[in-house]
Enzyme design. Structure first.
Site, PDB file in Angstrom:
ATOM      1  N   SER A  65      14.011 -14.794  64.861  1.00 20.00           N
ATOM      2  CA  SER A  65      13.986 -15.862  63.554  1.00 20.00           C
ATOM      3  C   SER A  65      15.181 -15.737  62.786  1.00 20.00           C
ATOM      4  CB  SER A  65      12.742 -15.454  62.366  1.00 20.00           C
ATOM      5  OG  SER A  65      11.467 -15.843  63.161  1.00 20.00           O
ATOM      6  N   LYS A  68      16.725 -19.148  63.016  1.00 15.33           N
ATOM      7  CA  LYS A  68      16.398 -19.992  61.847  1.00 15.33           C
ATOM      8  C   LYS A  68      17.412 -20.478  60.994  1.00 15.33           C
ATOM      9  CE  LYS A  68      11.636 -19.171  62.854  1.00 15.33           C
ATOM     10  NZ  LYS A  68      10.367 -18.361  62.531  1.00 15.33           N
ATOM     11  N   TYR A 192      13.028 -24.744  70.012  1.00 15.63           N
ATOM     12  CA  TYR A 192      12.516 -23.665  69.281  1.00 15.63           C
ATOM     13  C   TYR A 192      12.708 -22.159  69.986  1.00 15.63           C
ATOM     14  CZ  TYR A 192       9.859 -20.253  66.407  1.00 15.63           C
ATOM     15  OH  TYR A 192       9.390 -19.395  65.585  1.00 15.63           O
ATOM     16  N   TYR A 244       9.077 -13.683  55.181  1.00 20.78           N
ATOM     17  CA  TYR A 244       7.692 -14.200  55.047  1.00 20.78           C
ATOM     18  C   TYR A 244       7.189 -13.699  54.070  1.00 20.78           C
ATOM     19  CZ  TYR A 244       9.923 -14.211  59.561  1.00 20.78           C
ATOM     20  OH  TYR A 244      10.704 -14.380  60.653  1.00 20.78           O
ATOM     21  N   VAL A 262      11.710 -10.757  64.605  1.00 18.30           N
ATOM     22  CA  VAL A 262      10.717 -10.018  65.205  1.00 18.30           C
ATOM     23  C   VAL A 262      11.459  -9.131  66.597  1.00 18.30           C
ATOM     24  CG1 VAL A 262       8.555 -10.999  64.642  1.00 18.30           C
ATOM     25  CG2 VAL A 262       9.571 -11.732  66.918  1.00 18.30           C
TER      26      VAL A 262
HETATM   27  N1  GLN Z   1      10.081 -16.478  68.228  1.00 17.70           N
HETATM   28  C1  GLN Z   1       9.171 -15.847  67.352  1.00 17.70           C
HETATM   29  C2  GLN Z   1       7.763 -16.732  67.201  1.00 17.70           C
HETATM   30  O1  GLN Z   1       7.988 -17.880  67.015  1.00 17.70           O
HETATM   31  C3  GLN Z   1       9.968 -15.741  66.006  1.00 17.70           C
HETATM   32  C4  GLN Z   1       9.217 -14.973  64.921  1.00 17.70           C
HETATM   33  C5  GLN Z   1       9.956 -14.144  64.166  1.00 17.70           C
HETATM   34  O2  GLN Z   1      11.021 -13.604  64.341  1.00 17.70           O
HETATM   35  N2  GLN Z   1       9.374 -13.883  63.027  1.00 17.70           N
HETATM   36  O3  GLN Z   1       6.765 -16.238  67.074  1.00 17.70           O
END
Ligand code: GLN
Length: 308
Positions: A65, A68, A192, A244, A262
């Site tokens: 993420s 992002k 994505y 989050y 993650v």
């Molecule tokens: N690629 C992961 C997902 O879509 C990204 C989530 C994350 O890093 N929090 O679940």
């Protein structure tokens, strides 16, 4: 300066080494479960070009993420403030892959850093191009901001995530039912999942987001990446939404805008001063690196860097 900075980073990271066994490696993406859970790296890059590194700072890992931030920057450069009609800039207070708020808020995600919001951002990036050229354009942008053409997607992670993207497919289909996706769900997922599977080291991540510490201009090349106002806004969203449902506690502990993934990476921006990236794969219940957050707390305390 670099010697002092290396010392500060080393001492801060060593002070939290005892935390390394706490937390769990993400296993819902099978390829991520194979990582050595004891990896631990960190890097600081300052706006005047000094770099300090610790441990596995030069080893690449799945940025997940953290990507992002690059995708949001690129989408804002593409369509500007129109983006805010399709995704909000409010903290969600929910898990990164939660679907509950989406029904109440009629398919408009809370922010671009939860999965639903990042799927909308991917949809924006797809405008007028195929998934392949869209991802290629995002990689070109990344090579520019990182000043490093070697950064690539880990194809094994990308495929593993695509094969198991059931939750993200649900989020995307749900938003499409509210007309908040223009492209096919499968194309949006391609973009994505592939940007989440980009592999970078702590040093590369810190270097690549230096423009956010310097009012939108890469201080080392002089290239303007975004306007000053846009850099400030991206930092604000990182401050409020970068972790989050644990964004509040991260801000409370570290006091700097940050973004986690993650894969166990976290990057923070110290406006006017530096960027810092850390990596430790074991995650807390909110999907953020347990020891990474502890290391950043120790670095912030030792350096006195914060925005408050
Ligand atoms: N690629 C992961 C997902 O879509 C990204 C989530 C994350 O890093 N929090 O679940």
């Amino acid at each position: 300066m670099t010697i002092e900075l290396n010392r500060l980073l080393f001492d801060a990271c060593e002070s939290v080494r005892g935390e390394l066994a706490t937390g769990k490696v993400a296993s819902y993406i099978p390829a991520l479960a194979r990582i050595d859970a004891n990896k631990f790296g960190a890097a600081i890059v300052t706006v005047d070009g000094a770099t300090a590194t610790f441990g596995d700072a030069r080893e690449t890992f799945s940025i997940q993420s953290i990507s992002k931030v690059f995708a949001l920057t690129q989408a804002l450069n593409r369509i500007g403030d129109g983006l805010w009609q399709r995704v909000q800039h409010e903290p969600s207070g929910n898990a990164f892959n939660s679907i509950v708020q989406l029904e109440l808020e009629r398919g408009i995600p809370r922010n671009p850093f939860i999965n639903a919001g990042a799927l909308v951002v991917s949809d924006v990036l797809l405008q007028g191009q195929s998934p392949q050229s869209c991802v290629a354009a995002l990689m070109d942008f990344l090579h520019l901001v990182a000043d490093d053409g070697s950064i690539a997607i880990d194809e094994e992670v990308a495929q593993s995530e695509l094969d198991t993207a059931h939750r993200n497919a649900s989020l995307a289909s749900f938003m499409k039912s509210f007309n908040n996706l223009e492209h096919e769900v499968s194309d949006v997922l391609q973009v994505y999942c592939r940007h989440c599977a980009i592999a970078m080291s702590c040093e590369q991540i810190a270097r690549s987001l230096l423009f956010l510490a310097n009012q939108g201009v890469d201080p080392l090349t002089g290239a303007r990446i975004v306007s000053e106002q846009r850099a400030r806004r991206i930092n604000s969203i990182m401050m409020l939404c970068g972790h989050y449902d644990a964004s509040g506690s991260f801000a409370f502990r570290v006091g700097l805008p940050g973004k986690s993934g993650v894969g166990g990476g976290i990057v923070v921006v110290v406006p006017g001063v530096a960027t810092i990236a850390v990596w430790s794969p074991r995650l807390n219940a909110s999907g953020n690196s347990h020891t990474g957050a502890a290391a950043l707390e120790a670095i912030a305390r030792a350096s006195g860097w914060n925005i408050l």
